[in-house]
Write an enzyme that holds these catalytic residues in place. Sequence first.
Site, mmCIF file in Angstrom:
data_model
loop_
_atom_site.group_PDB
_atom_site.id
_atom_site.type_symbol
_atom_site.label_atom_id
_atom_site.label_comp_id
_atom_site.label_asym_id
_atom_site.label_seq_id
_atom_site.Cartn_x
_atom_site.Cartn_y
_atom_site.Cartn_z
ATOM 1 N N LYS A 102 0.820 -1.222 0.000
ATOM 2 C CA LYS A 102 0.000 0.000 0.000
ATOM 3 C C LYS A 102 0.853 1.271 0.000
ATOM 4 C CE LYS A 102 -1.545 -1.665 3.860
ATOM 5 N NZ LYS A 102 -0.417 -2.491 4.342
ATOM 6 N N GLU A 126 -4.928 -5.381 -5.673
ATOM 7 C CA GLU A 126 -6.153 -5.632 -4.914
ATOM 8 C C GLU A 126 -5.877 -5.764 -3.427
ATOM 9 O OE1 GLU A 126 -9.649 -5.499 -4.095
ATOM 10 O OE2 GLU A 126 -9.618 -6.043 -6.212
ATOM 11 N N GLY A 131 -6.973 -6.079 1.908
ATOM 12 C CA GLY A 131 -6.462 -7.405 2.243
ATOM 13 C C GLY A 131 -7.261 -8.447 1.483
ATOM 14 N N GLY A 184 -0.345 -10.416 18.239
ATOM 15 C CA GLY A 184 0.242 -10.300 16.910
ATOM 16 C C GLY A 184 -0.545 -9.428 15.956
ATOM 17 N N ASP A 198 -1.549 3.960 7.981
ATOM 18 C CA ASP A 198 -1.942 2.813 7.165
ATOM 19 C C ASP A 198 -3.286 3.075 6.483
ATOM 20 O OD1 ASP A 198 -1.751 -0.274 6.550
ATOM 21 O OD2 ASP A 198 -3.725 0.006 7.454
ATOM 22 N N LYS A 202 -4.377 3.676 2.304
ATOM 23 C CA LYS A 202 -5.441 2.912 1.657
ATOM 24 C C LYS A 202 -6.511 3.824 1.062
ATOM 25 C CE LYS A 202 -4.696 -1.147 4.561
ATOM 26 N NZ LYS A 202 -5.166 -1.965 5.698
#
Length: 410
Positions: A102, A126, A131, A184, A198, A202
């Site tokens: 991205k 894509e 995701g 995680g 982030d 996007k």
Amino acid sequence: MSSQKIAVMGYGVVGSGVVEAFYNSLEGISKKINDDVDIKYILDIVSHTGTPFDEKFTSDFEVILSDPEVTVVAEVIGGLKPAYDYTKRLLEAGKSVVTSNKELVATHGAELLQIAKEHNVLYLFEASVGGGIPIIRPLRMCLIGNNIKKIAGIVNGTTNFILTKMFEEKMSFEDALSLAQKLGYAERNPSADIDGHDACRKICIISSLISGEHVYPDEVHTEGITAITSDDVSAAAKLHYTIKLIAYCKQLEDKKTQVLVAPMMVPPQSRLSNIKDVFNGVVVEGDAVGEVAFYGRGAGKLPTASAVVSDIIECVKFAPTSQPVFWKDGAHDKVIDYKQGEFSFCIRAQKTQETLEKLVSLFGEGEVTFEYDNQLLFITKEIKEADFESALNKLKQQGEIVNSYFRVLK
């Protein structure tokens, strides 16, 4: 029947997932493209032994670049270096490239798409936005007959997990972040997620796609979730609202675009209000189709890998005839100053005898007024951000204590 050869650059979480997903579906992929296909190379700077693919590993990019058998390359290295240079050279060499990167698409997408167009190959991404959730392909194919009016999405699973824990288990932001890291879902340095970067990348990609001009991250006002408190969560819950980090773009009548990333109060009737944990959702409003929604796991090894493999299949099967993704480089004047955009706002203020009277005097009659525990929640009608800030400053100058405020998603 010929044999198609591909390469995968990067063997981290996503890269190993791409290889796994590819071989898990190899028989079905071959049937879909009516051809034999195989991974010839896996590029990684770390040597690997004991995998079923040991003979495929190489640390030399030039081997992939110079091999005429390789027609499609999956770039899952991440970041800008060396991904930008590698991608540019591959496209110039006449090889299609697919990616989940991205940051690269948001920063250099217009340039790389132009190179792909000039060399009659595809650059597909894509996996870079949703995701495992398909959103790029529906926007460029299924919804191409619409003028897209507005898109609002939860596109970062880490922040959605944190906010879900704050709402449902009354965790503090710090405790919810710590749990996300333990499970995680968050990196050791979580800034890209919790500060909104982030999500910004996007929504830049989505905005570029629907507007036809590149929208750069530095043009987009971006706020994270680090300032959200337990009191904010309790206040939203009083109205049966939730707080979500929303990536938002709206096409305006003057062909400008309103784009921002910020935590927003989401009303219970919204399709985004009940999206929880690491799940993502995107709501698209078109002039013909109305409102459509996309929902699923926005990240993770195999969901992301499935989108990369889907792009690989499109390149292998349809590269000569596929409708390419394309937008041109922008003039840096497509996105309006965020202060010129309009939203409703929810103000949480300390209640005094005159608080409501002052709010109405400054903002007009509110859409919602709610009192509890010596607090006042006041949702304004839609107002330009610059005018809201001016009125809010006047309210504070009049001695009123404003604890917080949020944009309200509609």
